[in-house]
Design a protein around this motif. Sequence first.
Motif, mmCIF file in Angstrom:
data_model
loop_
_atom_site.group_PDB
_atom_site.id
_atom_site.type_symbol
_atom_site.label_atom_id
_atom_site.label_comp_id
_atom_site.label_asym_id
_atom_site.label_seq_id
_atom_site.Cartn_x
_atom_site.Cartn_y
_atom_site.Cartn_z
ATOM 1 N N ASP A 21 0.893 -1.284 0.013
ATOM 2 C CA ASP A 21 0.023 0.023 -0.003
ATOM 3 C C ASP A 21 0.969 1.228 -0.034
ATOM 4 N N PHE A 24 2.714 1.537 -3.609
ATOM 5 C CA PHE A 24 1.957 1.493 -4.753
ATOM 6 C C PHE A 24 0.831 2.143 -4.696
ATOM 7 N N GLY A 26 -2.004 2.325 -2.308
ATOM 8 C CA GLY A 26 -3.282 1.503 -2.215
ATOM 9 C C GLY A 26 -3.965 2.228 -0.908
ATOM 10 N N LYS A 184 1.277 3.851 -10.265
ATOM 11 C CA LYS A 184 0.853 3.678 -8.957
ATOM 12 C C LYS A 184 -0.729 3.782 -8.841
ATOM 13 N N LYS A 191 -2.743 1.045 -6.949
ATOM 14 C CA LYS A 191 -1.973 -0.166 -6.896
ATOM 15 C C LYS A 191 -2.117 -0.634 -8.357
#
Length: 286
Positions: A21, A24, A26, A184, A191
Amino acid sequence: FLLSRLARSKVTVALSGDGGDELFGGYENLKVFKFADYYLKLPQVLRRSVLEPLLRRLPVTQGYVSPGKWLQQFFAGMEYPQWLRTQIWQGAFTPPQQQELWADAGDLSLEPEDIYAETLDLYNHFPAQEPLDRVFYLFARQFLLDRVLVKVDRASMMNSLEVRAPFLDKDVIEFVFRLPNGMKINGTTSKYLLKQAMQDYLPKNIRRRKKRGFMIPTSLYLKKNLKELVEDMLGETRLRRQGLFRPEVIRRLRTDHDAGRKDYRRELWTLLVLQLWLHHHQVTVS
């Protein structure tokens, strides 16, 4: 702790997704940070007179997610510079609430630049092209390091379970930090690169599953299961003797939360844990 205990009954080493998380994108806060600049470009009269009053009318619930509470935090964070927004969104009390809460700060500075001095320093000195890159860095250096990994390490080691985090491999971290943010967070998809990479390995219902954190029913606990403990730790007798917080402010938080008028789970839980820590270590304040 319970998850670690269950895992240890089957294995001695487990793999963790920690870092996914933070690296990326999240978390909702990261998507909101990206959206905030677009929102602030709208005419102020439209934001202040139409949109914000309308959105604030959303119901404040005390379930897993409260849209009303989330929006309150969002608008509160919008009033602050970029480096401070994620702290406001993650924290329990905004700077004005902190000012209201303290009985007497004395020589203690309650200015955000002083309270969050480490955050400001990390944000300013991280070499990045975009503000969002710095926020990713803050999440990795603060939230991940000081909160998530500490929790996992303690819970797993108490059960003699070894936990490894592949996402936190040094080469992986350095590679991900060099990626453009669009890989990202792509539109509203978090993500993005990770999900694309896993297309041939994970079914669609897993890749698109709604995010759920490790949460407890805090709101319910504060009102029912822990009601006597809350009364003891956050009652006026203790607070007045302690002299740290204004009892009338905490009483209002408790009353509105118990009545369902507001969702103050984060504020009350933070105060409760602090009081338990002070009590456990026999710290007296006068």
